[in-house]
Write an enzyme that holds these catalytic residues in place. Structure first.
Site, PDB file in Angstrom:
ATOM      1  N   ASN A  67       0.563  -1.072   0.022  1.00  0.00           N
ATOM      2  CA  ASN A  67      -0.044  -0.108  -0.216  1.00  0.00           C
ATOM      3  C   ASN A  67       1.146   1.538  -0.110  1.00  0.00           C
ATOM      4  O   ASN A  67       1.833   1.892   1.150  1.00  0.00           O
ATOM      5  CB  ASN A  67      -1.499   0.483   1.735  1.00  0.00           C
ATOM      6  CG  ASN A  67      -1.804   1.266   1.396  1.00  0.00           C
ATOM      7  OD1 ASN A  67      -1.735   2.057   0.482  1.00  0.00           O
ATOM      8  ND2 ASN A  67      -2.557   1.064   2.402  1.00  0.00           N
ATOM      9  N   ASN A  94       2.094   5.222 -11.302  1.00  0.00           N
ATOM     10  CA  ASN A  94       0.661   4.850 -12.444  1.00  0.00           C
ATOM     11  C   ASN A  94      -0.183   4.268 -10.732  1.00  0.00           C
ATOM     12  O   ASN A  94      -1.322   4.868 -11.380  1.00  0.00           O
ATOM     13  CB  ASN A  94       1.388   3.206 -12.713  1.00  0.00           C
ATOM     14  CG  ASN A  94      -0.125   2.715 -13.874  1.00  0.00           C
ATOM     15  OD1 ASN A  94      -0.938   3.875 -14.505  1.00  0.00           O
ATOM     16  ND2 ASN A  94      -1.204   2.065 -12.790  1.00  0.00           N
ATOM     17  N   SER A 146      -2.830  12.974 -16.749  1.00  0.00           N
ATOM     18  CA  SER A 146      -3.978  13.363 -16.976  1.00  0.00           C
ATOM     19  C   SER A 146      -3.526  14.121 -17.292  1.00  0.00           C
ATOM     20  O   SER A 146      -3.589  15.479 -17.624  1.00  0.00           O
ATOM     21  CB  SER A 146      -4.768  13.490 -15.356  1.00  0.00           C
ATOM     22  OG  SER A 146      -6.414  12.699 -16.187  1.00  0.00           O
ATOM     23  N   TYR A 159      -8.759  14.797  -7.636  1.00  0.00           N
ATOM     24  CA  TYR A 159      -8.265  13.967  -8.676  1.00  0.00           C
ATOM     25  C   TYR A 159      -7.341  14.677  -9.835  1.00  0.00           C
ATOM     26  O   TYR A 159      -5.716  14.029 -10.051  1.00  0.00           O
ATOM     27  CB  TYR A 159      -8.986  13.428  -9.651  1.00  0.00           C
ATOM     28  CG  TYR A 159      -8.743  12.104 -10.838  1.00  0.00           C
ATOM     29  CD1 TYR A 159      -7.666  10.852 -10.676  1.00  0.00           C
ATOM     30  CD2 TYR A 159      -8.613  12.495 -12.097  1.00  0.00           C
ATOM     31  CE1 TYR A 159      -7.626  10.338 -11.904  1.00  0.00           C
ATOM     32  CE2 TYR A 159      -7.568  11.759 -12.719  1.00  0.00           C
ATOM     33  CZ  TYR A 159      -7.248  10.687 -13.054  1.00  0.00           C
ATOM     34  OH  TYR A 159      -6.648   9.994 -14.206  1.00  0.00           O
ATOM     35  N   ALA A 160      -7.492  15.678  -9.642  1.00  0.00           N
ATOM     36  CA  ALA A 160      -7.059  17.254 -10.698  1.00  0.00           C
ATOM     37  C   ALA A 160      -5.825  17.991 -10.441  1.00  0.00           C
ATOM     38  O   ALA A 160      -4.805  17.651 -10.295  1.00  0.00           O
ATOM     39  CB  ALA A 160      -8.868  17.592 -11.031  1.00  0.00           C
ATOM     40  N   LYS A 163      -3.579  15.389  -9.698  1.00  0.00           N
ATOM     41  CA  LYS A 163      -2.827  15.162 -11.400  1.00  0.00           C
ATOM     42  C   LYS A 163      -2.092  16.670 -11.457  1.00  0.00           C
ATOM     43  O   LYS A 163      -1.061  16.456 -12.133  1.00  0.00           O
ATOM     44  CB  LYS A 163      -3.752  14.552 -12.432  1.00  0.00           C
ATOM     45  CG  LYS A 163      -4.593  13.967 -11.993  1.00  0.00           C
ATOM     46  CD  LYS A 163      -3.133  12.536 -12.619  1.00  0.00           C
ATOM     47  CE  LYS A 163      -3.782  11.129 -12.168  1.00  0.00           C
ATOM     48  NZ  LYS A 163      -3.264   9.991 -12.088  1.00  0.00           N
ATOM     49  N   ILE A 192      -9.047   6.624 -22.802  1.00  0.00           N
ATOM     50  CA  ILE A 192      -8.354   5.298 -23.590  1.00  0.00           C
ATOM     51  C   ILE A 192      -9.244   4.547 -23.729  1.00  0.00           C
ATOM     52  O   ILE A 192     -10.007   4.706 -22.388  1.00  0.00           O
ATOM     53  CB  ILE A 192      -7.601   4.857 -23.191  1.00  0.00           C
ATOM     54  CG1 ILE A 192      -5.848   6.103 -22.551  1.00  0.00           C
ATOM     55  CG2 ILE A 192      -6.598   3.325 -23.247  1.00  0.00           C
ATOM     56  CD1 ILE A 192      -5.571   6.419 -24.468  1.00  0.00           C
TER      57      ILE A 192
END
Length: 256
Positions: A67, A94, A146, A159-160, A163, A192
């Site tokens: 983890n 990743n 991203s 998330y943004a 990234k 993708i």
């Protein structure tokens, strides 16, 4: 005759890939093994799940349950990998998680959880390997960025943030590692062909058409497109590329 192929080879190198047994991470593992690298996959999956996912590589990719938010043990894990597999010259950050909520619905705990996986976990692993790469005068570190590193998208504040934060790490670490032969870059995948993409679009024709409408190539990418980009950026063919973020998006960032 000039041998171009040898510059794209990863033969004799060992790569550590987080989240390398599923999704885009598995595609990166597949491509790096195909280019000659030995791959060490770190994932929160169970050992049984991870080992099954890597069966196709016949021992050229090995699985470690870890983890990456367990930062108190990151250096211990890195030391174990080096002791068991030798020098590591490639790191691909990743691993990630996702929390899709509008900001008024997202708790601080939701936000922090996403940052801990993407930013804090990746930072800790990079910090643990960075001195090793500097000492051996060779290293390629990749971050999985991203489209949200560059464009606005609703419901993905954590998330943004993470990234976009990768870009700051890439720039700083490239500046710190350059004179030691350590290159640091990012890949920014566009849309993708993954289960996540199909989950979001198969029952939403309007959204699917909107996505395709901003991609000049008028198609979504293949996971191997990301894997091949990772091989290139980690190879000697990209020996003078550092501090960059490569969009692999069919032109979506410039699409109209």
């Amino acid at each position: 005759m000039f041998d171009t192929g040898k510059y794209f080879s990863l033969k004799g190198q060992t790569a550590v890939i987080t989240g390398g047994s599923t999704g885009l991470g598995l595609a990166i593992t597949r491509c790096m093994v195909g280019a000659g690298a030995k791959v060490v996959v770190l994932s929160f999956e169970s050992g049984e799940q991870g080992q099954k996912a890597l069966e196709e590589f016949g021992g050229k990719a090995v699985f470690y349950h870890f983890n990456i938010t367990d930062t108190d043990h990151t250096q211990e894990m890195v030391d174990r990998i080096i002791a068991e597999h030798g020098p590591v010259s490639i790191l691909v950050n990743n691993a990630g998680n996702h929390c899709k909520k509008f900001i008024e619905e997202m708790t601080v705990e939701d936000y922090v959880s996403v940052l801990n996986v993407h930013l804090v976990g990746a930072f800790a692993l990079t910090k643990a390997l960075f001195p090793h790469m500097k000492e051996q005068k060779k290293g390629s570190i990749l971050f999985q960025a991203s489209m949200t590193s560059f464009i606005g998208q609703p419901q993905v504040a954590g998330y943004a943030t993470a990234k976009a934060g990768y870009l700051g790490l890439v720039h700083t670490l490239a500046a710190e590692g350059g004179s030691y032969g350590v290159r640091v870059n990012a890949i920014a995948p566009g849309w993708i062909d993954t289960p996540m993409y199909h989950k979001a679009t198969d029952e939403d024709e309007v959204r699917r058409n909107k996505i395709l409408g901003r991609i000049p190539m008028n198609k979504v990418g293949d996971p191997l497109d990301i894997g091949m980009a990772a091989v290139f950026l980690s190879s000697d063919a990209a020996g003078y590329i550092s501090g960059s973020c490569l969009p692999v998006d069919g032109g979506a960032l410039i699409g109209f």
